[in-house]
Design a protein around this motif. Structure first.
Motif, PDB file in Angstrom:
ATOM      1  N   TYR A 102     -42.125  95.273  36.397  1.00  0.00           N
ATOM      2  CA  TYR A 102     -43.178  95.748  37.029  1.00  0.00           C
ATOM      3  C   TYR A 102     -43.615  95.553  35.461  1.00  0.00           C
ATOM      4  O   TYR A 102     -45.342  95.265  35.924  1.00  0.00           O
ATOM      5  CB  TYR A 102     -43.707  97.681  37.100  1.00  0.00           C
ATOM      6  CG  TYR A 102     -42.869  97.562  38.415  1.00  0.00           C
ATOM      7  CD1 TYR A 102     -42.405  97.187  39.251  1.00  0.00           C
ATOM      8  CD2 TYR A 102     -42.555  99.277  38.841  1.00  0.00           C
ATOM      9  CE1 TYR A 102     -40.825  97.238  40.471  1.00  0.00           C
ATOM     10  CE2 TYR A 102     -41.856  99.903  39.852  1.00  0.00           C
ATOM     11  CZ  TYR A 102     -40.999  98.940  40.662  1.00  0.00           C
ATOM     12  OH  TYR A 102     -40.017  99.213  41.776  1.00  0.00           O
ATOM     13  N   VAL A 103     -44.080  95.718  34.395  1.00  0.00           N
ATOM     14  CA  VAL A 103     -44.496  95.200  33.448  1.00  0.00           C
ATOM     15  C   VAL A 103     -44.777  93.902  34.028  1.00  0.00           C
ATOM     16  O   VAL A 103     -45.943  93.712  32.878  1.00  0.00           O
ATOM     17  CB  VAL A 103     -44.200  95.662  31.324  1.00  0.00           C
ATOM     18  CG1 VAL A 103     -44.510  94.504  30.786  1.00  0.00           C
ATOM     19  CG2 VAL A 103     -43.405  96.545  32.359  1.00  0.00           C
ATOM     20  N   GLN A 104     -43.709  93.076  33.751  1.00  0.00           N
ATOM     21  CA  GLN A 104     -44.279  91.506  33.901  1.00  0.00           C
ATOM     22  C   GLN A 104     -45.023  91.480  35.196  1.00  0.00           C
ATOM     23  O   GLN A 104     -45.669  89.706  34.944  1.00  0.00           O
ATOM     24  CB  GLN A 104     -42.967  90.719  34.897  1.00  0.00           C
ATOM     25  CG  GLN A 104     -41.549  90.312  33.520  1.00  0.00           C
ATOM     26  CD  GLN A 104     -40.719  89.635  34.114  1.00  0.00           C
ATOM     27  OE1 GLN A 104     -40.206  89.178  35.377  1.00  0.00           O
ATOM     28  NE2 GLN A 104     -39.249  89.958  33.329  1.00  0.00           N
ATOM     29  N   TYR A 105     -45.226  91.801  35.450  1.00  0.00           N
ATOM     30  CA  TYR A 105     -45.431  91.983  37.653  1.00  0.00           C
ATOM     31  C   TYR A 105     -47.068  92.785  36.741  1.00  0.00           C
ATOM     32  O   TYR A 105     -48.092  91.962  37.929  1.00  0.00           O
ATOM     33  CB  TYR A 105     -45.634  92.564  38.529  1.00  0.00           C
ATOM     34  CG  TYR A 105     -44.054  91.955  39.046  1.00  0.00           C
ATOM     35  CD1 TYR A 105     -43.435  91.362  38.480  1.00  0.00           C
ATOM     36  CD2 TYR A 105     -43.869  92.010  40.250  1.00  0.00           C
ATOM     37  CE1 TYR A 105     -43.087  89.908  39.182  1.00  0.00           C
ATOM     38  CE2 TYR A 105     -42.925  91.933  41.178  1.00  0.00           C
ATOM     39  CZ  TYR A 105     -42.500  89.953  40.542  1.00  0.00           C
ATOM     40  OH  TYR A 105     -41.341  89.754  41.246  1.00  0.00           O
ATOM     41  N   GLY A 106     -47.588  93.256  35.719  1.00  0.00           N
ATOM     42  CA  GLY A 106     -48.751  93.592  35.919  1.00  0.00           C
ATOM     43  C   GLY A 106     -49.095  94.792  35.408  1.00  0.00           C
ATOM     44  O   GLY A 106     -50.020  95.285  34.921  1.00  0.00           O
ATOM     45  N   MET A 107     -48.462  95.720  35.274  1.00  0.00           N
ATOM     46  CA  MET A 107     -48.209  97.646  35.161  1.00  0.00           C
ATOM     47  C   MET A 107     -48.052  96.961  33.271  1.00  0.00           C
ATOM     48  O   MET A 107     -47.275  96.170  32.839  1.00  0.00           O
ATOM     49  CB  MET A 107     -47.221  97.908  35.463  1.00  0.00           C
ATOM     50  CG  MET A 107     -48.035  98.673  36.602  1.00  0.00           C
ATOM     51  SD  MET A 107     -46.291  99.740  36.966  1.00  0.00           S
ATOM     52  CE  MET A 107     -46.442 100.277  39.053  1.00  0.00           C
ATOM     53  N   THR A 108     -48.636  98.385  33.009  1.00  0.00           N
ATOM     54  CA  THR A 108     -48.832  98.563  31.225  1.00  0.00           C
ATOM     55  C   THR A 108     -47.175  99.447  31.037  1.00  0.00           C
ATOM     56  O   THR A 108     -46.673  99.794  32.351  1.00  0.00           O
ATOM     57  CB  THR A 108     -49.190  99.586  30.653  1.00  0.00           C
ATOM     58  OG1 THR A 108     -49.701 100.835  31.077  1.00  0.00           O
ATOM     59  CG2 THR A 108     -51.135  98.623  30.695  1.00  0.00           C
ATOM     60  N   PRO A 109     -46.592  99.319  30.105  1.00  0.00           N
ATOM     61  CA  PRO A 109     -45.114  99.860  29.966  1.00  0.00           C
ATOM     62  C   PRO A 109     -45.238 101.503  30.489  1.00  0.00           C
ATOM     63  O   PRO A 109     -44.567 101.831  31.237  1.00  0.00           O
ATOM     64  CB  PRO A 109     -44.689  99.460  29.038  1.00  0.00           C
ATOM     65  CG  PRO A 109     -45.700  98.783  28.398  1.00  0.00           C
ATOM     66  CD  PRO A 109     -47.213  98.590  28.631  1.00  0.00           C
ATOM     67  N   ASP A 130     -41.407  98.039  23.769  1.00  0.00           N
ATOM     68  CA  ASP A 130     -40.339  97.073  24.930  1.00  0.00           C
ATOM     69  C   ASP A 130     -39.913  97.746  25.984  1.00  0.00           C
ATOM     70  O   ASP A 130     -39.208  98.454  25.583  1.00  0.00           O
ATOM     71  CB  ASP A 130     -38.703  96.254  23.262  1.00  0.00           C
ATOM     72  CG  ASP A 130     -37.883  95.207  23.957  1.00  0.00           C
ATOM     73  OD1 ASP A 130     -38.209  95.424  25.195  1.00  0.00           O
ATOM     74  OD2 ASP A 130     -36.945  95.564  23.625  1.00  0.00           O
ATOM     75  N   VAL A 131     -40.173  98.230  26.670  1.00  0.00           N
ATOM     76  CA  VAL A 131     -39.964  98.476  28.420  1.00  0.00           C
ATOM     77  C   VAL A 131     -37.852  97.911  28.309  1.00  0.00           C
ATOM     78  O   VAL A 131     -37.428  99.062  28.897  1.00  0.00           O
ATOM     79  CB  VAL A 131     -40.279  98.244  29.502  1.00  0.00           C
ATOM     80  CG1 VAL A 131     -40.241  97.206  29.611  1.00  0.00           C
ATOM     81  CG2 VAL A 131     -40.878  99.053  30.322  1.00  0.00           C
ATOM     82  N   ARG A 142     -31.536 101.021  27.360  1.00  0.00           N
ATOM     83  CA  ARG A 142     -29.929 101.230  26.886  1.00  0.00           C
ATOM     84  C   ARG A 142     -30.361 103.350  26.674  1.00  0.00           C
ATOM     85  O   ARG A 142     -31.104 103.341  25.016  1.00  0.00           O
ATOM     86  CB  ARG A 142     -30.059 100.406  25.886  1.00  0.00           C
ATOM     87  CG  ARG A 142     -30.226  99.087  25.808  1.00  0.00           C
ATOM     88  CD  ARG A 142     -30.461  98.426  24.994  1.00  0.00           C
ATOM     89  NE  ARG A 142     -31.992  98.085  24.297  1.00  0.00           N
ATOM     90  CZ  ARG A 142     -32.197  97.079  24.282  1.00  0.00           C
ATOM     91  NH1 ARG A 142     -32.459  96.094  25.437  1.00  0.00           N
ATOM     92  NH2 ARG A 142     -34.416  97.032  23.828  1.00  0.00           N
ATOM     93  N   VAL A 143     -30.375 103.972  27.797  1.00  0.00           N
ATOM     94  CA  VAL A 143     -30.420 105.047  27.595  1.00  0.00           C
ATOM     95  C   VAL A 143     -29.417 106.154  26.208  1.00  0.00           C
ATOM     96  O   VAL A 143     -28.027 105.287  26.289  1.00  0.00           O
ATOM     97  CB  VAL A 143     -30.871 106.430  28.911  1.00  0.00           C
ATOM     98  CG1 VAL A 143     -32.053 106.157  29.132  1.00  0.00           C
ATOM     99  CG2 VAL A 143     -29.566 106.330  29.347  1.00  0.00           C
ATOM    100  N   ARG A 144     -29.187 107.064  25.617  1.00  0.00           N
ATOM    101  CA  ARG A 144     -28.398 106.914  24.816  1.00  0.00           C
ATOM    102  C   ARG A 144     -28.018 108.358  25.235  1.00  0.00           C
ATOM    103  O   ARG A 144     -27.473 109.279  24.738  1.00  0.00           O
ATOM    104  CB  ARG A 144     -29.576 106.893  23.320  1.00  0.00           C
ATOM    105  CG  ARG A 144     -29.563 105.926  22.515  1.00  0.00           C
ATOM    106  CD  ARG A 144     -28.153 104.937  22.544  1.00  0.00           C
ATOM    107  NE  ARG A 144     -28.157 103.712  21.318  1.00  0.00           N
ATOM    108  CZ  ARG A 144     -28.149 102.586  22.477  1.00  0.00           C
ATOM    109  NH1 ARG A 144     -28.122 102.272  23.304  1.00  0.00           N
ATOM    110  NH2 ARG A 144     -28.802 100.877  21.294  1.00  0.00           N
TER     111      ARG A 144
END
Ligand SMILES: [Zn+2]
Length: 436
Positions: A368-375, A416-417, A422-424
């Motif tokens: 989605y970020v690659q496609y134009g959304m902000t993170p 860095d979306v 990598r949820v902790r």
């Protein structure tokens, strides 16, 4: 593969009292929990906040605010220190298939329906529910069982009763397509083969099918608006499709579902299928590769959500060949225009269309970020906006009164979306499932 860190971390599971109670209706008084969040993205605000306290009582959030202030209300609370992390609402995937293990080709799909029993598939679905939760997805809309009847309702029940770990499940059960328009279809007319959906014909048949599915526990109704996708001859760059239901049939599905308090999702890939679904009055368009400018404008005008499922589009494009590769590019361009037009794009992955064990659903945020959304837009599409699609005000947000569904990542997902893969830390309904 899943990151090994997450696997080991899950060994630190729920406090006993909470684990015995159904997470959705836990009445037992558990000790309050104070989460110290280094950075908070609450799912609704446009910017992050730092140094935040989140007070949790039972399965809900009691208070959120500056740490010093919330600490004052948190006497005797157990502290979870996430002061080096970014805390976000639990993720929501609006398009999953718990009962499917990848179907890049017709053979891989038929294999599951022909050679695996529904009990076996349900066991894998229970495993998949756990994977989703470990990846930070605390709610999913599971958009049909692909021939496994109502087994999604059983998985939902087992999760709600605390028998197995998993996200909150909004189940669509069997989905619908007219006779002969959904796999498995064979040239051998002597065999009655398993159906991937409930075959539905005629206006009365449509109403009956909706009633049957609701009677067996469907939270949502899904139908297949189209099939057979193709690009028109040059210079026509429109992605076309064959429409499955007559307008009268599709309207009957939507009308009956709405009458029974259920919303409707339409699988619609080509522009013809999307247009037909919009005429019928559906609530969400699934995939939507063939979106045109005029269709995007209808989405905005009618408040219909678009769930693009980009991860699966990439996954199946190679094995399927044909138009599936150009469809990915077509969807990319439409998505970018849709963001600019203010279309409500909600995160959905179609996981199950790709194997749960191979790819993390959170990859969808990166597309989605690659496609134009902000993170931040991408995060909202997989939290608060997805909750809005579900009609669940108490999900997708970290705010007083909401369910205590939250995750944490080590870095800053606004920079860095990919951090979202990598949820902790994962908590659902006040119960911790993954710890740092
Ligand atoms: Zn799907």
């Amino acid at each position: 593969m899943r990151p090994s860190l997450v696997l080991y971390a899950t060994l630190a599971v729920a406090p006993t009292a909470a684990a015995q109670a159904p997470p959705l209706r836990s009445a037992q008084p558990a000790p309050p929990v104070l989460i110290k969040a280094g950075r908070l993205i609450d799912g609704r605000s446009d910017g992050p906040q730092s140094g935040v306290g989140i007070l949790i009582e039972g399965d809900r959030i009691k208070a959120v605010g500056p740490l010093a202030q919330v600490q004052g209300q948190a006497r005797g609370a157990r502290v979870i220190d996430l002061s080096q992390m970014t805390v976000l609402p639990g993720f929501i995937d609006a398009h999953t298939h718990l009962l499917l293990q990848g179907d890049p080709t017709a053979e891989s799909y038929n294999e599951q329906l022909l050679y695996e029993s529904t009990p076996y598939r349900a066991i894998l679905a229970a495993r998949n529910a756990r994977i989703a939760l470990e990846h930070g997805f605390t709610a999913i809309r599971d958009l049909e069982t692909e021939g496994a009847m109502y087994a999604d309702v059983d998985v939902r029940r087992a999760v709600d009763r605390g028998e197995i770990p998993g996200p909150r499940i909004f189940a669509a059960t069997r989905a619908m397509a007219p006779t002969g328009m959904y796999p498995i279809v064979s040239d051998n007319w002597e065999l009655e083969l398993p159906h991937g959906v409930q075959p539905v014909d005629g206006v009365e048949g449509a109403r009956l099918a909706v009633r049957q599915q609701v009677a067996h526990g469907a939270d949502w109704i899904k139908y297949y608006s189209d099939r057979r996708y193709y690009f028109g001859p040059a210079p026509d760059s429109v992605l076309h499709s064959w429409v499955n239901f007559t307008d009268d049939e599709a309207r009957a599905i939507v009308d009956e579902a709405h009458r029974l308090g259920r919303k409707v999702a339409a699988h619609a890939i080509g522009s013809d299928g999307i247009a037909a679904a919009l005429r019928a009055g559906v609530n969400t368009i699934e995939h939507g590769d063939g979106m045109t400018d005029s269709l995007l404008e209808v989405l905005v005008a009618k408040g219909v959500y678009w769930v693009p499922t980009v991860t699966v589009a990439y996954y199946v494009a190679g094995p399927r060949g044909g138009a599936w590769g150009p469809m990915v590019e077509h969807q990319h361009r439409a998505f970018t225009r849709g963001v600019k037009k203010g279309v409500r794009i909600v995160l959905g992955t179609d996981v199950g269309g790709f194997p749960w064990t191979e790819l993390n659903q959170a990859k969808e945020f990166e597309y989605y970020v690659q496609y134009g959304m902000t993170p931040m837009q991408a995060i909202k599409s997989g939290t608060s906006l997805a909750a809005e699609l579900l009609g669940q005000r108490d999900l997708g947000v970290i705010a007083a009164g909401a369910y205590a569904d939250l995750v944490a990542v080590a870095g800053d997902p606004l920079k860095d979306v990919a951090e979202l893969s990598r949820v902790r830390f994962v908590m659902k309904g006040g119960v911790t499932y993954v710890s740092p």
